[in-house]
Write an enzyme that holds these catalytic residues in place. Sequence first.
Site, PDB file in Angstrom:
ATOM      1  N   GLY A  13     -13.895 -16.208  12.766  1.00 24.15           N
ATOM      2  CA  GLY A  13     -15.190 -16.101  12.084  1.00 24.15           C
ATOM      3  C   GLY A  13     -15.178 -15.158  10.893  1.00 24.15           C
ATOM      4  O   GLY A  13     -16.229 -14.641  10.512  1.00 24.15           O
ATOM      5  N   SER A  14     -13.999 -14.974  10.261  1.00 24.09           N
ATOM      6  CA  SER A  14     -13.991 -14.071   9.100  1.00 24.09           C
ATOM      7  C   SER A  14     -14.785 -14.673   7.939  1.00 24.09           C
ATOM      8  O   SER A  14     -15.388 -13.938   7.147  1.00 24.09           O
ATOM      9  CB  SER A  14     -12.560 -13.739   8.672  1.00 24.09           C
ATOM     10  N   ASN A  15     -14.812 -15.993   7.831  1.00 21.73           N
ATOM     11  CA  ASN A  15     -15.643 -16.616   6.785  1.00 21.73           C
ATOM     12  C   ASN A  15     -17.123 -16.420   7.082  1.00 21.73           C
ATOM     13  O   ASN A  15     -17.911 -16.155   6.171  1.00 21.73           O
ATOM     14  CB  ASN A  15     -15.301 -18.100   6.638  1.00 21.73           C
ATOM     15  N   ARG A  66     -18.288 -37.119  22.704  1.00 21.51           N
ATOM     16  CA  ARG A  66     -18.520 -36.437  21.425  1.00 21.51           C
ATOM     17  C   ARG A  66     -19.986 -36.600  21.004  1.00 21.51           C
ATOM     18  O   ARG A  66     -20.611 -35.671  20.498  1.00 21.51           O
ATOM     19  CB  ARG A  66     -17.589 -37.031  20.354  1.00 21.51           C
ATOM     20  N   MET A  95     -13.222 -26.329  14.642  1.00 24.51           N
ATOM     21  CA  MET A  95     -12.074 -27.204  14.795  1.00 24.51           C
ATOM     22  C   MET A  95     -12.392 -28.521  15.503  1.00 24.51           C
ATOM     23  O   MET A  95     -11.603 -29.001  16.313  1.00 24.51           O
ATOM     24  CB  MET A  95     -10.951 -26.454  15.550  1.00 24.51           C
ATOM     25  N   ARG A  96     -13.556 -29.093  15.203  1.00 23.48           N
ATOM     26  CA  ARG A  96     -13.903 -30.392  15.794  1.00 23.48           C
ATOM     27  C   ARG A  96     -14.442 -31.302  14.698  1.00 23.48           C
ATOM     28  O   ARG A  96     -15.165 -30.846  13.810  1.00 23.48           O
ATOM     29  CB  ARG A  96     -15.026 -30.239  16.841  1.00 23.48           C
ATOM     30  N   LEU A  98     -16.979 -33.963  13.292  1.00 20.27           N
ATOM     31  CA  LEU A  98     -18.382 -34.232  13.588  1.00 20.27           C
ATOM     32  C   LEU A  98     -18.630 -35.738  13.553  1.00 20.27           C
ATOM     33  O   LEU A  98     -18.057 -36.456  12.728  1.00 20.27           O
ATOM     34  CB  LEU A  98     -19.270 -33.528  12.563  1.00 20.27           C
ATOM     35  N   ASN A 112     -18.034 -27.343   4.390  1.00 22.91           N
ATOM     36  CA  ASN A 112     -16.830 -26.862   5.080  1.00 22.91           C
ATOM     37  C   ASN A 112     -15.957 -26.083   4.100  1.00 22.91           C
ATOM     38  O   ASN A 112     -16.011 -26.286   2.891  1.00 22.91           O
ATOM     39  CB  ASN A 112     -16.040 -28.064   5.620  1.00 22.91           C
ATOM     40  N   HIS A 114     -11.836 -25.214   3.449  1.00 23.50           N
ATOM     41  CA  HIS A 114     -10.499 -25.680   3.852  1.00 23.50           C
ATOM     42  C   HIS A 114      -9.445 -24.872   3.089  1.00 23.50           C
ATOM     43  O   HIS A 114      -9.560 -24.710   1.868  1.00 23.50           O
ATOM     44  CB  HIS A 114     -10.348 -27.173   3.554  1.00 23.50           C
ATOM     45  N   SER A 141     -10.670 -24.811  -0.773  1.00 26.82           N
ATOM     46  CA  SER A 141     -11.728 -25.696  -1.275  1.00 26.82           C
ATOM     47  C   SER A 141     -12.955 -25.562  -0.388  1.00 26.82           C
ATOM     48  O   SER A 141     -12.840 -25.503   0.835  1.00 26.82           O
ATOM     49  CB  SER A 141     -11.270 -27.165  -1.202  1.00 26.82           C
ATOM     50  N   ASP A 150     -11.876 -33.415   5.927  1.00 29.37           N
ATOM     51  CA  ASP A 150     -11.533 -32.668   4.714  1.00 29.37           C
ATOM     52  C   ASP A 150     -11.599 -33.560   3.465  1.00 29.37           C
ATOM     53  O   ASP A 150     -10.681 -33.555   2.626  1.00 29.37           O
ATOM     54  CB  ASP A 150     -10.127 -32.040   4.860  1.00 29.37           C
ATOM     55  N   GLU A 179     -11.004 -17.418   0.109  1.00 32.03           N
ATOM     56  CA  GLU A 179     -12.025 -18.143   0.882  1.00 32.03           C
ATOM     57  C   GLU A 179     -13.274 -17.285   1.012  1.00 32.03           C
ATOM     58  O   GLU A 179     -14.403 -17.774   0.929  1.00 32.03           O
ATOM     59  CB  GLU A 179     -11.491 -18.495   2.276  1.00 32.03           C
TER      60      GLU A 179
HETATM   61  C1  GRF Z   1      -9.983 -20.629   7.510  1.00 32.15           C
HETATM   62  O1  GRF Z   1      -8.710 -20.597   6.948  1.00 32.15           O
HETATM   63  C2  GRF Z   1     -10.726 -21.864   7.096  1.00 32.15           C
HETATM   64  O2  GRF Z   1     -10.393 -22.275   5.812  1.00 32.15           O
HETATM   65  C3  GRF Z   1     -10.238 -22.884   8.098  1.00 32.15           C
HETATM   66  O3  GRF Z   1     -10.137 -22.188   9.299  1.00 32.15           O
HETATM   67  C4  GRF Z   1      -9.929 -20.804   9.037  1.00 32.15           C
HETATM   68  C5  GRF Z   1     -11.029 -20.072   9.731  1.00 32.15           C
HETATM   69  O4  GRF Z   1     -10.905 -18.692   9.638  1.00 32.15           O
HETATM   70  N1  GRF Z   1     -11.139 -24.023   8.134  1.00 32.15           N
HETATM   71  P1  GRF Z   1     -12.086 -17.761  10.142  1.00 32.15           P
HETATM   72  O5  GRF Z   1     -12.439 -18.188  11.565  1.00 32.15           O
HETATM   73  O6  GRF Z   1     -13.252 -17.939   9.221  1.00 32.15           O
HETATM   74  O7  GRF Z   1     -11.523 -16.375  10.108  1.00 32.15           O
END
Ligand code: GRF
Length: 233
Positions: A13-15, A66, A95-96, A98, A112, A114, A141, A150, A179
Amino acid sequence: MPFPLAVLVSGSGSNLQSILDKIDAGHIDAEVRVVLSNKPEAFGLARARQKNIPAIALPHTQFPSRADFDAEMVRVINAHGVAAGTGAVLLAGFMRMLSPEFLRAFPQGVVNIHPALLPSFPGTHGAADAAKYGVRLAGCSVHFVDEIMDHGPVIIQAAVPTLPGEEPGALAARILKLEHCIYPQAVAWLAQGRLKVAGRHVVASGTGQASCGDDALPYLASPALEPGFLPST
Ligand code: GRF
């Protein structure tokens, strides 16, 4: 009213954190109403709880299909005030795939991030795949999500030069740093209603063409990152 957001995570969840930090700093006029994860142990949930944001684990394995899992996610997201047209759903390491039903619930409202320069290297290991391939420019991206992995219209990309012999993990870390700039930037534009989609093309109104870094952190982002979203080295 701040733009309502739901964020879906499966891991660190760093993003998510980068977006929360930019909201706190006053650079994004939005509010994360709920964070959902298919993985109860995802650290992204802990990050949300730390900020008193509802953080809900929905293990996908507990749903018969799903479609059932996605229907429950839509229900929970709507229940937290994030709806089509008035808010958005952000995938941040979710990681799923949709379902079409989920995407129909939020038309042009799912975004999203990527870790590769799409359409190159889609899939789970974008940064590592780029490193192994030997590209000289890698990157990340932010794109709207459609039914293909993607694949949807690109909002912003940032490129970084690769270094000979660099470990894939080190390259991924440099990409992740960007990112954390381009995703909050894209969310700010979304919250400001500045993104228009025409087919595969996204126009972010009032943006500059590109911004670039320096020797300490070389990169090229397009459209240009605005003040408040530039990387700190
Ligand atoms: C990131 O590299 C993002 O681009 C990809 O998964 C990773 C998630 O990192 N989709 P975080 O959980 O946000 O740290």
